[in-house]
Design a protein around this motif. Sequence first.
Motif, PDB file in Angstrom:
ATOM      1  N   GLU A 729       0.842  -1.206   0.000  1.00  0.00           N
ATOM      2  CA  GLU A 729       0.000   0.000   0.000  1.00  0.00           C
ATOM      3  C   GLU A 729       0.873   1.249   0.000  1.00  0.00           C
ATOM      4  O   GLU A 729       0.659   2.193  -0.750  1.00  0.00           O
ATOM      5  CB  GLU A 729      -0.823   0.016   1.288  1.00  0.00           C
ATOM      6  CG  GLU A 729      -2.304  -0.217   1.127  1.00  0.00           C
ATOM      7  CD  GLU A 729      -2.943  -0.216   2.516  1.00  0.00           C
ATOM      8  OE1 GLU A 729      -3.328  -1.295   2.950  1.00  0.00           O
ATOM      9  OE2 GLU A 729      -3.009   0.865   3.157  1.00  0.00           O
ATOM     10  N   ILE A 730       1.885   1.227   0.863  1.00  0.00           N
ATOM     11  CA  ILE A 730       2.781   2.383   0.991  1.00  0.00           C
ATOM     12  C   ILE A 730       3.545   2.602  -0.309  1.00  0.00           C
ATOM     13  O   ILE A 730       3.737   3.731  -0.755  1.00  0.00           O
ATOM     14  CB  ILE A 730       3.743   2.180   2.189  1.00  0.00           C
ATOM     15  CG1 ILE A 730       2.944   2.307   3.487  1.00  0.00           C
ATOM     16  CG2 ILE A 730       4.885   3.186   2.165  1.00  0.00           C
ATOM     17  CD1 ILE A 730       3.710   1.957   4.741  1.00  0.00           C
ATOM     18  N   LEU A 738       5.914  10.613  -5.510  1.00  0.00           N
ATOM     19  CA  LEU A 738       7.309  10.980  -5.759  1.00  0.00           C
ATOM     20  C   LEU A 738       7.609  11.009  -7.260  1.00  0.00           C
ATOM     21  O   LEU A 738       6.905  10.397  -8.060  1.00  0.00           O
ATOM     22  CB  LEU A 738       8.255   9.982  -5.071  1.00  0.00           C
ATOM     23  CG  LEU A 738       8.146   9.901  -3.552  1.00  0.00           C
ATOM     24  CD1 LEU A 738       9.177   8.916  -3.005  1.00  0.00           C
ATOM     25  CD2 LEU A 738       8.333  11.263  -2.900  1.00  0.00           C
ATOM     26  N   SER A 739       8.686  11.700  -7.607  1.00  0.00           N
ATOM     27  CA  SER A 739       9.075  11.776  -9.013  1.00  0.00           C
ATOM     28  C   SER A 739       9.625  10.427  -9.465  1.00  0.00           C
ATOM     29  O   SER A 739       9.953   9.574  -8.645  1.00  0.00           O
ATOM     30  CB  SER A 739      10.143  12.842  -9.195  1.00  0.00           C
ATOM     31  OG  SER A 739      11.385  12.333  -8.773  1.00  0.00           O
ATOM     32  N   GLU A 775       6.884  15.863   2.834  1.00  0.00           N
ATOM     33  CA  GLU A 775       5.426  15.963   2.907  1.00  0.00           C
ATOM     34  C   GLU A 775       4.798  14.578   2.737  1.00  0.00           C
ATOM     35  O   GLU A 775       3.884  14.190   3.469  1.00  0.00           O
ATOM     36  CB  GLU A 775       4.955  16.910   1.808  1.00  0.00           C
ATOM     37  CG  GLU A 775       3.546  17.392   1.973  1.00  0.00           C
ATOM     38  CD  GLU A 775       2.973  17.878   0.655  1.00  0.00           C
ATOM     39  OE1 GLU A 775       3.686  18.631  -0.061  1.00  0.00           O
ATOM     40  OE2 GLU A 775       1.851  17.493   0.327  1.00  0.00           O
ATOM     41  N   CYS A 776       5.325  13.870   1.760  1.00  0.00           N
ATOM     42  CA  CYS A 776       4.799  12.535   1.467  1.00  0.00           C
ATOM     43  C   CYS A 776       5.013  11.571   2.633  1.00  0.00           C
ATOM     44  O   CYS A 776       4.117  10.821   3.014  1.00  0.00           O
ATOM     45  CB  CYS A 776       5.484  12.039   0.193  1.00  0.00           C
ATOM     46  SG  CYS A 776       5.353  10.297  -0.096  1.00  0.00           S
ATOM     47  N   HIS A 783      -1.158   8.914   8.349  1.00  0.00           N
ATOM     48  CA  HIS A 783      -2.181   8.035   7.827  1.00  0.00           C
ATOM     49  C   HIS A 783      -2.210   6.699   8.566  1.00  0.00           C
ATOM     50  O   HIS A 783      -3.259   6.128   8.814  1.00  0.00           O
ATOM     51  CB  HIS A 783      -1.903   7.813   6.336  1.00  0.00           C
ATOM     52  CG  HIS A 783      -2.979   7.061   5.641  1.00  0.00           C
ATOM     53  ND1 HIS A 783      -4.195   7.625   5.333  1.00  0.00           N
ATOM     54  CD2 HIS A 783      -3.034   5.778   5.214  1.00  0.00           C
ATOM     55  CE1 HIS A 783      -4.942   6.732   4.725  1.00  0.00           C
ATOM     56  NE2 HIS A 783      -4.266   5.595   4.636  1.00  0.00           N
ATOM     57  N   TYR A 784      -1.030   6.193   8.908  1.00  0.00           N
ATOM     58  CA  TYR A 784      -0.978   4.858   9.508  1.00  0.00           C
ATOM     59  C   TYR A 784      -0.905   4.872  11.021  1.00  0.00           C
ATOM     60  O   TYR A 784      -0.813   3.832  11.648  1.00  0.00           O
ATOM     61  CB  TYR A 784       0.204   4.069   8.930  1.00  0.00           C
ATOM     62  CG  TYR A 784      -0.052   3.676   7.503  1.00  0.00           C
ATOM     63  CD1 TYR A 784      -1.016   2.713   7.209  1.00  0.00           C
ATOM     64  CD2 TYR A 784       0.601   4.293   6.452  1.00  0.00           C
ATOM     65  CE1 TYR A 784      -1.299   2.363   5.903  1.00  0.00           C
ATOM     66  CE2 TYR A 784       0.331   3.952   5.142  1.00  0.00           C
ATOM     67  CZ  TYR A 784      -0.625   2.985   4.871  1.00  0.00           C
ATOM     68  OH  TYR A 784      -0.905   2.650   3.592  1.00  0.00           O
ATOM     69  N   GLN A 785      -0.969   6.067  11.591  1.00  0.00           N
ATOM     70  CA  GLN A 785      -0.851   6.113  13.034  1.00  0.00           C
ATOM     71  C   GLN A 785      -1.978   5.378  13.737  1.00  0.00           C
ATOM     72  O   GLN A 785      -1.781   4.729  14.757  1.00  0.00           O
ATOM     73  CB  GLN A 785      -0.805   7.557  13.507  1.00  0.00           C
ATOM     74  CG  GLN A 785       0.036   7.696  14.751  1.00  0.00           C
ATOM     75  CD  GLN A 785      -0.156   9.041  15.389  1.00  0.00           C
ATOM     76  OE1 GLN A 785      -0.344  10.037  14.717  1.00  0.00           O
ATOM     77  NE2 GLN A 785      -0.133   9.055  16.690  1.00  0.00           N
TER      78      GLN A 785
END
Length: 804
Positions: A729-730, A738-739, A775-776, A783-785
Amino acid sequence: MNLAKVIVDVPTMQTNDPYTYLIPDELSDKIQNGMRVIVPFGAGGRKIQGIVADIDHNGDFDGELKEIDGLLDLDSALNDELLSMSKWMAKKTYSFQISCILTMLPSVMRAKYEKELIINDKQDVDDEVLSLFDGANSIDFKVEDIDSTILRKIIQYRKEDKLTVRYKVNDKAKAKKVYAVKPIINSNQAQDELDKLRKNSKNLAKLLDYIINNNEVTITQRKLVNDFNIPESTIKSGIEKGWLTRFWQEEYRNPYEQEVKPNYPLKLNGDQQKAVDSISEATNNEQSDVFLLEGVTGSGKTEVYLQAIQKALENGKTALMLVPEISLTPQMVKRVKGRFGNKVAMLHSGLSSGEKYDEWRRINNGEADVVVGVRSAIFAPLNNIGIIIMDEEHEASYKQDDAPRYHTRDVAKWRCDYHNCPLVLGSATPSLESRARATKGVYKLLSLPKRINNQSLPEVRIIDMKEEIKTTGDEDFSQELLAAINNRLQKNEQIVLMLNRRGYSSFVMCRSCGFVLHCPNCDISLTLHMDSRTMKCHYCGHEEPIPNKCKNCGSKKIRYYGTGTQKVQEKLQNLVPNARILRMDVDTTRRKGAHEKILQKFGNHDADILLGTQMIAKGLDFPNVTLVGVLNADTSLDLPDFRSSERTFNLLTQVSGRAGRADKEGLVYIQTFNPDHYAIRLAQKQDYELFYRKEMSVRHQTNYPPYFFTVKITASDVNEAKAAAKMFEIQKILKAKLSDQALMLGPSPSSILKLKNKYYYQIIIKYKNEPNLSECLNYILNHYQKDAQKGLYVNIDPDPLNFM
Ligand SMILES: Nc1ncnc2c1ncn2[C@@H]1O[C@H](COP(=O)(O)OP(=O)(O)OP(=O)(O)O)[C@@H](O)[C@H]1O
Ligand SMILES: [Zn+2]
Ligand SMILES: [Zn+2]
């Protein structure tokens, strides 16, 4: 309204945003930024610890506010510098500000929580629960201590409001207090009293004598009893008679009772002088330059540090010097304490937590100008810093492996920028990252290319153990090394032998079926410990007896593979029966002060051979050591980590540097199964510069640091599939955000897949320039906390040093 912003310590739900509390009137003139406070938190209003981050005496707030409950300190625990550093550090390490703050404080100041169970009305609860209370209205309780049927009742009663659970913050930070006494009559009055005294009151006479001569002095009661032979009962009568007053006084625990002989600055050689001049110029001009002091082993780096510190002190500034735990040897302590005396505070793991707290308070109170310590000493609350030094800057122990995953070098740089002072990174084998920055001119390179007095570096010989095994069958001691050992013993010179234990150590294998005993909780082989006669897991502590037959096939043909230091010591003692051998490894240095004792014994030449693990490789300066042997150079080459060559080169160069440091020439033997590996060939030459160029080209080809930055993301769960699924998922999130220049390795199981019953999966990102990265990553963290409560953890390690 008096309002305070408080960073709260909520272990389950972490947040970086401070909460606003009302400051009660009675605290409004006492409260300061950086103070530890107790605040109610959440719906239940349980009490937790927090740190005041901001105070607003004319604040406005819509809505209901809770009040601060009380103060845990009378002074600030964190000054403004450390407070703002914690904010930066949280961002930099993808961790929570409160974790950073707690990392900065001595362990005793990290509050412990206790629960208190209170009965609201005794008639409401049944006898079984009531019996817990033993007549009282409240008890301290731990869930794990209580029988599960009773616990279920408690939970029910709590729901019905018949019982209350209260959280108490238990502050462990206690200063040591002792009785002190001070005369309150003057000498004349004491003389009068003495004249009036009856002839046989000898002790009272002694006390009055003392008062006559020490009128203004405060002295501890203990000292008055011991040094002046005045009994406690006499002191008590003195107080009753109104001669003395007695009070509690804080006393610092003194971890270094031994007196240290003073030592004085040495006359520097040209290279040393140049280095000291450049560094102190930066101190004087308040420039936050970073210097890389690249000096071969035995080139006198320590003397450069000491004189640069001296210059900073002369300027009215303070100094911070960091060393890896293992090189904080008695020698180092003597050199620094002998030079700067009582101005020095020491912070390392050999101190008890009380002693650490005392040293910390001495620093905080401005009573120490020089701090020497290990990684965590970078947070020492020094003011007005004029220089920060990191000795052996390449050492991996400068990076913290757990959250907050900071690198000491980054924190040191931040503080140097704050104080406008230089940072000095010293090493014989700088990290590639630092050396590359020096090449680019980001750091200023200072070099000490020669040993003191132009003593040559020792000759290094490589022994191919593949050949040796064919001829003698011995994989521990080659004929040549043995001959050299005997030769030095005859000449009464000393020998250092290193057994490289990084990586695979002794494990037990079945010769019939190849079965290796693994830890039931972790995915790694168990290590053989002959002292306790057990197999131990070095990760989770699991321990079991040494098997006498194979658990897989039942065969009795079990063989011990790999060699432990203890086994090697026994073998060596048989080979050289008259030699006095000291062994230094985790087993012989576990007790406090054991490490020092061994080195002292060796330094006094009460032993001929020092046999040890990598802990003997660094910093030791013994003039009589003329022979160094590395018994197995390879073990650290085999690790699945792109830094394994660098680490091997560093280790071999460092340990070689222990030989021939004074007037007698040194000789080094490196025993290896990979005699042609470049890390070993170049360690033979002790040519760091050549190694640097070779290794840089390898890193360039493989897109690794220092050409690329790396970040490691790990997910762990007791359920393997869940950990893996999260990582995929990550990966999707990363790919979207990301680029396409960012390279990704994984998701893959970590090298040690299973640890303490949890499975680990990881992704490594390699990148050059990725503006959206932080940021990402923050998005992923937040999100996963919520999953942490379910036992799934996501961790982010920026610039990891450990890839396994
Ligand atoms: N200017 C000097 N004159 C005479 N002796 C010196 C001078 N500077 C240092 N020394 C001595 O040289 C020896 C080696 O110095 P030091 O231990 O500082 O080296 P180092 O560069 O830290 O080495 P390593 O990296 O191997 O630990 C020490 O015994 C030290 O006292
Ligand atoms: Zn078997
Ligand atoms: Zn284990």
